[in-house]
Motif scaffolding. Structure first.
Motif, PDB file in Angstrom:
ATOM      1  N   UNK A   1      10.653   8.230   2.529  1.00  0.00           N
ATOM      2  CA  UNK A   1       9.418   8.329   3.284  1.00  0.00           C
ATOM      3  C   UNK A   1       8.278   7.804   2.424  1.00  0.00           C
ATOM      4  N   UNK A   2       7.454   6.941   2.966  1.00  0.00           N
ATOM      5  CA  UNK A   2       6.348   6.353   2.224  1.00  0.00           C
ATOM      6  C   UNK A   2       5.064   7.153   2.447  1.00  0.00           C
ATOM      7  N   UNK A   3       4.091   6.868   1.608  1.00  0.00           N
ATOM      8  CA  UNK A   3       2.797   7.540   1.727  1.00  0.00           C
ATOM      9  C   UNK A   3       2.102   7.106   3.012  1.00  0.00           C
ATOM     10  N   UNK A   4       1.339   7.997   3.619  1.00  0.00           N
ATOM     11  CA  UNK A   4       0.605   7.630   4.838  1.00  0.00           C
ATOM     12  C   UNK A   4      -0.395   6.504   4.566  1.00  0.00           C
ATOM     13  N   UNK A   5      -0.629   5.683   5.571  1.00  0.00           N
ATOM     14  CA  UNK A   5      -1.653   4.638   5.496  1.00  0.00           C
ATOM     15  C   UNK A   5      -2.991   5.262   5.866  1.00  0.00           C
ATOM     16  N   UNK A   6      -4.016   4.990   5.111  1.00  0.00           N
ATOM     17  CA  UNK A   6      -5.354   5.462   5.452  1.00  0.00           C
ATOM     18  C   UNK A   6      -6.278   4.258   5.552  1.00  0.00           C
ATOM     19  N   UNK A   7      -7.093   4.254   6.585  1.00  0.00           N
ATOM     20  CA  UNK A   7      -8.023   3.159   6.787  1.00  0.00           C
ATOM     21  C   UNK A   7      -9.174   3.614   7.675  1.00  0.00           C
ATOM     22  N   UNK A   8     -10.212   2.810   7.706  1.00  0.00           N
ATOM     23  CA  UNK A   8     -11.354   3.055   8.574  1.00  0.00           C
ATOM     24  C   UNK A   8     -11.548   1.822   9.438  1.00  0.00           C
ATOM     25  N   UNK A   9     -11.714   2.052  10.742  1.00  0.00           N
ATOM     26  CA  UNK A   9     -11.874   0.945  11.688  1.00  0.00           C
ATOM     27  C   UNK A   9     -12.843   1.368  12.790  1.00  0.00           C
ATOM     28  N   UNK A  29      -4.098  -4.990   4.993  1.00  0.00           N
ATOM     29  CA  UNK A  29      -2.935  -4.429   4.310  1.00  0.00           C
ATOM     30  C   UNK A  29      -2.178  -3.440   5.198  1.00  0.00           C
ATOM     31  N   UNK A  30      -2.903  -2.636   5.957  1.00  0.00           N
ATOM     32  CA  UNK A  30      -2.245  -1.686   6.861  1.00  0.00           C
ATOM     33  C   UNK A  30      -1.382  -2.428   7.882  1.00  0.00           C
ATOM     34  N   UNK A  31      -1.911  -3.508   8.457  1.00  0.00           N
ATOM     35  CA  UNK A  31      -1.150  -4.292   9.435  1.00  0.00           C
ATOM     36  C   UNK A  31       0.091  -4.902   8.800  1.00  0.00           C
ATOM     37  N   UNK A  32      -0.024  -5.360   7.565  1.00  0.00           N
ATOM     38  CA  UNK A  32       1.127  -5.933   6.867  1.00  0.00           C
ATOM     39  C   UNK A  32       2.209  -4.879   6.646  1.00  0.00           C
ATOM     40  N   UNK A  33       1.800  -3.660   6.270  1.00  0.00           N
ATOM     41  CA  UNK A  33       2.776  -2.596   6.044  1.00  0.00           C
ATOM     42  C   UNK A  33       3.459  -2.174   7.346  1.00  0.00           C
ATOM     43  N   UNK A  34       2.706  -2.147   8.434  1.00  0.00           N
ATOM     44  CA  UNK A  34       3.298  -1.809   9.733  1.00  0.00           C
ATOM     45  C   UNK A  34       4.296  -2.888  10.149  1.00  0.00           C
ATOM     46  N   UNK A  35       3.927  -4.158   9.970  1.00  0.00           N
ATOM     47  CA  UNK A  35       4.819  -5.265  10.326  1.00  0.00           C
ATOM     48  C   UNK A  35       6.108  -5.215   9.504  1.00  0.00           C
ATOM     49  N   UNK A  36       5.994  -4.891   8.212  1.00  0.00           N
ATOM     50  CA  UNK A  36       7.183  -4.789   7.366  1.00  0.00           C
ATOM     51  C   UNK A  36       8.073  -3.639   7.845  1.00  0.00           C
ATOM     52  N   UNK A  37       7.459  -2.526   8.208  1.00  0.00           N
ATOM     53  CA  UNK A  37       8.214  -1.384   8.731  1.00  0.00           C
ATOM     54  C   UNK A  37       8.965  -1.790  10.013  1.00  0.00           C
ATOM     55  N   UNK A  38       8.300  -2.546  10.888  1.00  0.00           N
ATOM     56  CA  UNK A  38       8.926  -3.002  12.138  1.00  0.00           C
ATOM     57  C   UNK A  38      10.108  -3.917  11.846  1.00  0.00           C
ATOM     58  N   UNK A  39       9.955  -4.824  10.869  1.00  0.00           N
ATOM     59  CA  UNK A  39      11.058  -5.729  10.509  1.00  0.00           C
ATOM     60  C   UNK A  39      12.247  -4.950   9.940  1.00  0.00           C
ATOM     61  N   UNK A  40      11.971  -3.976   9.070  1.00  0.00           N
ATOM     62  CA  UNK A  40      13.046  -3.168   8.493  1.00  0.00           C
ATOM     63  C   UNK A  40      13.767  -2.360   9.568  1.00  0.00           C
ATOM     64  N   UNK A  70       0.891  -1.113  18.632  1.00  0.00           N
ATOM     65  CA  UNK A  70       1.425  -2.293  19.303  1.00  0.00           C
ATOM     66  C   UNK A  70       0.917  -3.561  18.640  1.00  0.00           C
ATOM     67  N   UNK A  71       1.816  -4.542  18.410  1.00  0.00           N
ATOM     68  CA  UNK A  71       1.424  -5.767  17.716  1.00  0.00           C
ATOM     69  C   UNK A  71       0.575  -6.687  18.585  1.00  0.00           C
ATOM     70  N   UNK A  72      -0.311  -7.385  17.920  1.00  0.00           N
ATOM     71  CA  UNK A  72      -1.132  -8.421  18.538  1.00  0.00           C
ATOM     72  C   UNK A  72      -1.087  -9.643  17.628  1.00  0.00           C
ATOM     73  N   UNK A  73      -1.216 -10.802  18.159  1.00  0.00           N
ATOM     74  CA  UNK A  73      -1.340 -12.047  17.391  1.00  0.00           C
ATOM     75  C   UNK A  73      -0.340 -12.144  16.241  1.00  0.00           C
ATOM     76  N   UNK A  74       0.931 -12.202  16.572  1.00  0.00           N
ATOM     77  CA  UNK A  74       2.005 -12.380  15.595  1.00  0.00           C
ATOM     78  C   UNK A  74       2.007 -11.288  14.528  1.00  0.00           C
ATOM     79  N   UNK A  75       1.696 -10.077  14.898  1.00  0.00           N
ATOM     80  CA  UNK A  75       1.741  -8.888  14.056  1.00  0.00           C
ATOM     81  C   UNK A  75       0.738  -8.897  12.905  1.00  0.00           C
ATOM     82  N   UNK A  76      -0.322  -9.730  12.987  1.00  0.00           N
ATOM     83  CA  UNK A  76      -1.381  -9.663  11.980  1.00  0.00           C
ATOM     84  C   UNK A  76      -2.421  -8.607  12.367  1.00  0.00           C
TER      85      UNK A  76
END
Length: 105
Positions: A1-9, A29-40, A70-76
């Motif tokens: 289990x990885x550490x939670x992602x924290x961000x402000x949007x 960076x959060x979007x990149x980590x989510x995309x990697x999780x989806x690929x795995x 949910x992904x948008x624009x090629x998961x970026x």
């Protein structure tokens, strides 16, 4: 289990055919980590979830719930819908900067 992602949007208001929705657009960076999780997940289970979504546990302020992003624009970019119940409970409105914590499930 990885550490939670924290961000402000910013909380974005979007007018759809069926009503008004509020959402957070997750980027960087959060979007990149989510995309990697989806690929795995796809490599492990051999299939994507509906619409390419990723299940998450979310915390905004004192409110915690389970949802999907949910992904948008090629998961970026990834979209997280924020319900009226959460908005009322945390006194949020469109345009507010929202601190969010995501645990990828």
């Amino acid at each position: 289990m990885s550490a939670p992602l924290t961000l402000t949007a910013p909380l974005t208001r979007w007018q759809g055919d069926r009503g008004i929705y509020h959402l957070l657009v997750l980027t960087g960076e959060a979007a990149e980590q989510i995309a990697m999780h989806a690929r795995l997940h796809r490599l492990e289970f051999g299939q994507r979830r509906g619409f390419g979504s990723v299940k998450v546990a979310v915390r905004i302020g004192g409110t915690r719930w389970h949802s999907s992003v949910f992904p948008q624009q090629k998961q970026s970019e990834w979209i997280l819908l924020v319900s009226k119940k959460v908005m009322r409970g945390e006194d949020l409105s469109g345009g507010d900067l929202v601190a969010v914590e995501l645990e990828l499930l």
